[in-house]
Motif scaffolding. Structure first.
Motif, PDB file in Angstrom:
ATOM      1  N   UNK A   1       0.831  -1.209   0.000  1.00  0.00           N
ATOM      2  CA  UNK A   1       0.000   0.000   0.000  1.00  0.00           C
ATOM      3  C   UNK A   1       0.862   1.254   0.000  1.00  0.00           C
ATOM      4  N   UNK A   2       1.906   1.263   0.827  1.00  0.00           N
ATOM      5  CA  UNK A   2       2.812   2.415   0.873  1.00  0.00           C
ATOM      6  C   UNK A   2       3.538   2.583  -0.465  1.00  0.00           C
ATOM      7  N   UNK A   3       3.909   1.470  -1.083  1.00  0.00           N
ATOM      8  CA  UNK A   3       4.601   1.533  -2.372  1.00  0.00           C
ATOM      9  C   UNK A   3       3.692   2.134  -3.443  1.00  0.00           C
ATOM     10  N   UNK A   4       2.462   1.660  -3.506  1.00  0.00           N
ATOM     11  CA  UNK A   4       1.539   2.169  -4.516  1.00  0.00           C
ATOM     12  C   UNK A   4       1.211   3.640  -4.273  1.00  0.00           C
ATOM     13  N   UNK A   5       1.082   4.029  -3.010  1.00  0.00           N
ATOM     14  CA  UNK A   5       0.805   5.437  -2.690  1.00  0.00           C
ATOM     15  C   UNK A   5       1.983   6.322  -3.096  1.00  0.00           C
ATOM     16  N   UNK A   6       3.207   5.899  -2.781  1.00  0.00           N
ATOM     17  CA  UNK A   6       4.395   6.675  -3.142  1.00  0.00           C
ATOM     18  C   UNK A   6       4.510   6.796  -4.659  1.00  0.00           C
ATOM     19  N   UNK A   7       4.269   5.701  -5.353  1.00  0.00           N
ATOM     20  CA  UNK A   7       4.351   5.712  -6.813  1.00  0.00           C
ATOM     21  C   UNK A   7       3.276   6.615  -7.412  1.00  0.00           C
ATOM     22  N   UNK A   8       2.034   6.468  -6.932  1.00  0.00           N
ATOM     23  CA  UNK A   8       0.929   7.255  -7.480  1.00  0.00           C
ATOM     24  C   UNK A   8       1.123   8.752  -7.260  1.00  0.00           C
TER      25      UNK A   8
END
Length: 135
Positions: free
Chosen positions: A37-44
């Motif tokens: 979730x943190x990875x997708x948020x950072x990427x987005x």
């Protein structure tokens, strides 16, 4: 290294620290996170800030590393993806994104650096013009 960071997703703190340190020592900028979730948020938040993804597969509750890679590739279809896993390598053919690399745990940091560098180099346009065949 060129602009952009390697997004590193690893839920085990000590492994994440080792990966961050090794990649930074090799000249990479790194953004490390402990969940999908943190990875997708950072990427987005800033997709253009990332030039590669390094992800564990099993990341605890929530999405897996497979899902992180698919999410990232929806926006950046050629971003280099390297997976690391202690037990999910057999699923790579079915679950992994195309043109990715799987490295099994335990691994050595140079393996990771080589895998990321190889995939990044494959992306670079060639400046060498093709020569016509001579008769």
């Amino acid at each position: 290294m060129s602009s952009g960071a390697v997004l590193v997703v690893e839920d085990e703190t000590m492994i994440l620290l080792d990966l961050e340190t090794g990649l930074e020592e090799a000249g990479f900028e790194v953004v490390g996170v402990r969940s999908a979730s943190a990875a997708m948020a950072a990427f987005d938040e800033a997709p253009d800030a990332f030039k590669a993804l390094l992800s564990d597969i099993r990341l605890g509750p929530g999405p897996s590393g497979w899902e992180v890679a698919r999410h990232v590739r929806q926006v950046k279809s050629t971003i280099p993806v390297v997976y690391v896993s202690g037990d999910s390598a057999s699923q790579w053919g079915a679950e992994g994104v195309p043109n990715s690399i799987m490295i099994t745990k335990p691994f050595f940091i140079p393996q990771i650096i080589t895998a990321i560098s190889t995939l990044m180099n494959e992306q670079l346009p060639t400046d060498t013009p093709t020569q016509p065949a001579s008769d």
